[in-house]
Design a protein around this motif. Structure first.
Motif, PDB file in Angstrom:
ATOM      1  N   GLU A 148       0.849  -1.189   0.000  1.00 53.40           N
ATOM      2  CA  GLU A 148       0.000   0.000   0.000  1.00 53.40           C
ATOM      3  C   GLU A 148       0.886   1.242   0.000  1.00 53.40           C
ATOM      4  O   GLU A 148       1.847   1.331   0.774  1.00 53.40           O
ATOM      5  N   TYR A 149       0.539   2.193  -0.863  1.00 53.01           N
ATOM      6  CA  TYR A 149       1.407   3.356  -1.077  1.00 53.01           C
ATOM      7  C   TYR A 149       0.593   4.635  -1.050  1.00 53.01           C
ATOM      8  O   TYR A 149      -0.446   4.740  -1.706  1.00 53.01           O
ATOM      9  N   GLU A 150       1.071   5.604  -0.277  1.00 54.81           N
ATOM     10  CA  GLU A 150       0.506   6.948  -0.254  1.00 54.81           C
ATOM     11  C   GLU A 150       1.574   7.908  -0.767  1.00 54.81           C
ATOM     12  O   GLU A 150       2.558   8.178  -0.062  1.00 54.81           O
ATOM     13  N   PRO A 151       1.419   8.438  -1.979  1.00 54.90           N
ATOM     14  CA  PRO A 151       2.439   9.344  -2.525  1.00 54.90           C
ATOM     15  C   PRO A 151       2.610  10.580  -1.646  1.00 54.90           C
ATOM     16  O   PRO A 151       1.624  11.157  -1.160  1.00 54.90           O
ATOM     17  N   ALA A 152       3.863  10.991  -1.443  1.00 51.84           N
ATOM     18  CA  ALA A 152       4.140  12.137  -0.581  1.00 51.84           C
ATOM     19  C   ALA A 152       3.475  13.404  -1.096  1.00 51.84           C
ATOM     20  O   ALA A 152       3.056  14.262  -0.318  1.00 51.84           O
ATOM     21  N   ALA A 153       3.362  13.519  -2.410  1.00 52.95           N
ATOM     22  CA  ALA A 153       2.778  14.724  -2.999  1.00 52.95           C
ATOM     23  C   ALA A 153       1.259  14.692  -2.994  1.00 52.95           C
ATOM     24  O   ALA A 153       0.615  15.720  -3.248  1.00 52.95           O
ATOM     25  N   PHE A 154       0.662  13.514  -2.717  1.00 52.38           N
ATOM     26  CA  PHE A 154      -0.807  13.382  -2.747  1.00 52.38           C
ATOM     27  C   PHE A 154      -1.235  12.529  -1.552  1.00 52.38           C
ATOM     28  O   PHE A 154      -1.561  11.349  -1.694  1.00 52.38           O
ATOM     29  N   ARG A 155      -1.232  13.120  -0.377  1.00 52.44           N
ATOM     30  CA  ARG A 155      -1.561  12.380   0.836  1.00 52.44           C
ATOM     31  C   ARG A 155      -3.035  11.984   0.896  1.00 52.44           C
ATOM     32  O   ARG A 155      -3.435  11.229   1.782  1.00 52.44           O
ATOM     33  N   ASN A 156      -3.823  12.496  -0.014  1.00 55.20           N
ATOM     34  CA  ASN A 156      -5.234  12.108  -0.059  1.00 55.20           C
ATOM     35  C   ASN A 156      -5.469  10.932  -1.004  1.00 55.20           C
ATOM     36  O   ASN A 156      -6.614  10.564  -1.275  1.00 55.20           O
ATOM     37  N   VAL A 157      -4.402  10.336  -1.506  1.00 54.23           N
ATOM     38  CA  VAL A 157      -4.508   9.207  -2.433  1.00 54.23           C
ATOM     39  C   VAL A 157      -3.818   7.994  -1.816  1.00 54.23           C
ATOM     40  O   VAL A 157      -2.707   8.099  -1.282  1.00 54.23           O
ATOM     41  N   THR A 158      -4.501   6.843  -1.872  1.00 58.81           N
ATOM     42  CA  THR A 158      -3.901   5.580  -1.443  1.00 58.81           C
ATOM     43  C   THR A 158      -4.013   4.580  -2.579  1.00 58.81           C
ATOM     44  O   THR A 158      -5.106   4.363  -3.119  1.00 58.81           O
ATOM     45  N   LEU A 159      -2.890   3.989  -2.944  1.00 60.87           N
ATOM     46  CA  LEU A 159      -2.841   2.967  -3.981  1.00 60.87           C
ATOM     47  C   LEU A 159      -2.481   1.636  -3.322  1.00 60.87           C
ATOM     48  O   LEU A 159      -1.567   1.572  -2.490  1.00 60.87           O
ATOM     49  N   ARG A 160      -3.185   0.593  -3.710  1.00 66.04           N
ATOM     50  CA  ARG A 160      -2.981  -0.706  -3.075  1.00 66.04           C
ATOM     51  C   ARG A 160      -2.920  -1.797  -4.139  1.00 66.04           C
ATOM     52  O   ARG A 160      -3.750  -1.828  -5.064  1.00 66.04           O
ATOM     53  N   ALA A 161      -1.945  -2.668  -4.006  1.00 69.24           N
ATOM     54  CA  ALA A 161      -1.842  -3.856  -4.858  1.00 69.24           C
ATOM     55  C   ALA A 161      -1.777  -5.067  -3.948  1.00 69.24           C
ATOM     56  O   ALA A 161      -1.074  -5.062  -2.930  1.00 69.24           O
TER      57      ALA A 161
END
Length: 644
Positions: free
Chosen positions: A590-603
């Motif tokens: 699971e990854y939360e980009p530093a530039a977009f803390r309102n986005v979570t990407l999960r694989a």
């Protein structure tokens, strides 16, 4: 069976941190507590619930071997606690009692993890204010409101979640909008999941298992003075062609039946709650009016031999009213109240060409008192309730019963690191309703219900927990005996007993937890088959899980769950098969980009090694004539979550 080498291997893995991956990430302090009444409580963490947001209730309890969930499709998922079917527990959603007695070929309560705020399971010993007939304990689901979702300093927001799993091409989309204006707050939620039939670990397509789920919710709240009112409405719908018996693929021999029929399921819960937000120690009242409804229609497909097909309409609903007040007297928190439940089971349809309609009713009124407090190093809880139950059978027969329930539990903090706990309860369950699809012509006979006895359960749990620093070790013994449990028009005696072991290691950036549960379930004092245990329990045997999670760096988390079921011999009348063992591995990133803390990407990769298996709680492994419904094989899933 190689229990000990595997357990040792997994235990060693659980207790060893991962220094090669560890980074200096600061986390909040981890605090573990034990309440007097909740010594055995199982509560999935917020992270576990969030991990399951595009899944089903099976995913919520994936890492907990004491709570097993049957079947590979949502419509047939059935929850078991220490081997006891949730039909024998008190189940609530936002405090609304659920009527989960419908059909042994389908599940009980459908729960959308995307809506969940919390889930609490009290195995065996449950408090008096958990509701009527908490025979084998209780399960309480709590859903989110706008207040839970709003970030500090904001009055509105939203969330969009989309997911895709390659096994079956399952696509999921959910939208949540929430906000607050003055004293009023609101949340709207909608989710759709759709897909084709999945493939099992053998590479075979499991027919009629594609996702077809709609989930909606509306939550409203308003505050006026010292009071808050909340209105909630939740609905789940699944309408598709399924295997003729939805909880398994088919049979070899037996009565000829079509391969498929239409299952149209709708479950809904409405709640209205009024409570005081400012307590003064003596007056903290709450009023809750609720209705839960479970509707299931099955329709056979027309054939040249039967151009007008059979159909079945089932309706199970409960209307409940709870009036209670919390007060503090000499340091003891007391909850006193009155509750009333009106529950119905209604069937009408045409089966094998014959039209029929039946109905059973039960009205129960209860008075309850639960006390919770601390005396020195001991946290304690004790409660009483008395229920008056009026049962009306399908032919108008009357069975009026009443009984008292009692519970007591305590946790002794022997040292800063050592806790010992114990709990006991005796629970009155009255005359139980039949499952809707069990209602039939014999139930109308004047003396049809003469063999039924009021249900009475007895529960005992004892445990110990030791937490020296970052390591936590636990052990627990449990026993549940339910006398007079209903099976058709006769009463049976159901018993579950066993033990649970756990080990957890926390480190900076993550944890690993190993859990083992060994449960034996008997009916009338004898080992039983999955056929005999329908709607009563399952055959869990030995179950082991390893859960791990680690923050590799800021914004990136890796983790997974390993589930291992130990082979068990089939037992009971006419069985000719065993319960095979299996090991399943699920992993995620699971990854939360530093530039977009309102986005979570999960694989995630579920069933990493593509094992062909049926969950231990799934019906039929002990019969060679039953073709079990295997779980999905390897599935690669991607999820994107946007908060605004």
């Amino acid at each position: 069976m190689t229990r000990h080498p595997l357990a040792a291997l997994m235990l060693g893995t659980a207790l060893a941190p991962l220094p090669a991956l560890s980074q200096p990430i600061l986390l909040d302090e981890i605090t573990l507590t034990a309440e007097g009444e909740a010594s055995a409580r199982i509560a999935p963490s917020a992270e576990q619930i969030e991990d399951a947001r595009t899944g089903t209730i099976e995913d919520v309890f994936r890492a907990e071997p004491s709570v097993t969930v049957s079947s590979g499709i949502a419509i047939a998922e059935r929850v078991f606690v220490n081997g006891i079917d949730e039909q024998q527990l008190s189940v609530s959603v936002d405090g609304a009692a659920q009527n989960n007695r419908m059909f042994h070929h389908t599940g009980t309560n459908m729960i959308d993890p995307g809506l969940l705020k919390a889930a609490r399971v009290d195995p065996g010993v449950a408090p008096a204010d958990a509701g009527f007939a908490a025979l084998g304990g209780s399960i309480a689901y709590e859903t989110k409101s706008a207040i839970d979702m709003l970030e500090d300093g904001r009055d509105r927001g939203g969330r969009v979640t989309i997911g895709y799993g390659d096994n079956g091409g399952t696509a999921t989309g959910a939208v949540t909008l929430y906000g607050r204006q003055g004293p009023v707050d609101a949340l709207i939620y909608a989710k759709r999941a759709t897909g084709d039939a999945y493939q099992d670990g053998n590479g075979r397509t499991v027919a009629r298992t594609g996702a077809d789920l709609n989930s909606e919710a509306l939550k409203l709240g308003a505050e006026f003075g010292d009071w808050r009112a909340e209105l909630g409405a939740i609905r789940f719908r699944d309408d598709a062609l399924r295997p003729y018996r939805a909880n398994f693929t088919g049979t070899i021999g037996g009565r000829p039946v079509p391969e498929t029929r239409r299952y149209a399921l709708e479950q809904s819960t409405q709640t209205l709650t009024l409570r005081r937000t400012v307590a003064d120690g003596l007056l903290d009242p709450e009023i809750r009016i609720a209705r839960s409804r479970n509707q299931l229609d099955t329709v056979d497909l027309p054939t040249p031999d039967a151009p007008v097909p059979d159909f079945n309409n089932g309706d199970a609903d409960t209307v409940s009213v709870v009036l209670q007040n919390r007060m503090t007297v000499h340091g003891v928190e007391l909850t006193a109240g009155l509750d009333n439940y009106r529950t119905r089971a209604t069937y009408d349809g045409v089966f094998r060409g014959t039209a029929a309609a039946f109905r059973e009713d039960r009205t129960t009124t209860g008075l309850f008192l639960q006390g919770r407090g601390t005396a020195g190093d001991i946290d304690y809880s004790a409660g009483l309730r008395h229920d008056f139950s009026r049962f009306t059978g399908a032919g108008g027969q009357r069975l009026d019963t009443d009984g008292t329930s009692a519970n007591a539990a305590a946790t002794w903090h022997a040292t800063d690191a050592l806790r010992l706990n114990a709990g006991w309860s005796t629970v009155f369950g009255g005359t139980q309703l039949a499952s809707v699809y069990e209602l039939d012509a014999p139930y109308v006979a004047p003396r049809a219900y003469d063999a039924l006895e009021p249900t009475r359960a007895r529960n005992v749990v004892m445990g110990v927990e030791w937490q020296p620093g970052a390591t936590t070790l636990g052990a627990e013994l449990f026993q549940t005996r339910i006398d007079g449990v209903r099976k058709g028009l006769v009463s049976r005696d159901l018993e579950s007993q066993g033990f649970r072991l756990s080990a957890r290691r926390d480190w900076q950036g993550g944890f690993a937890a190993l859990r083992y549960s060994d449960t034996k379930v008997e009916l009338d004092g004898q080992p039983a088959s999955s056929f005999d245990l329908r709607e009563l329990g399952t055959v869990p045997g030995g179950m082991l899980s390893l859960e791990a999670r680690h923050a590799v760096m800021a914004g990136l988390t890796l983790g997974g769950v390993v589930q291992h079921a130990i082979e068990e011999d089939g037992q009971g009348v006419d069985v000719d098969g065993d319960w095979p063992g299996y090991t399943v591995v699920d992993v995620f990133a699971e990854y939360e980009p530093a530039a977009f803390r309102n986005v979570t990407l999960r694989a995630e990769v579920n069933n990493l090694f593509d094992r062909a298996y049926a969950d231990r709680a799934t019906y039929g492994a002990d019969f060679s004539t039953v073709v079990q419904q295997l779980e999905p094989g390897r599935s690669i899933a991607l999820t994107a979550d946007l908060r605004f």
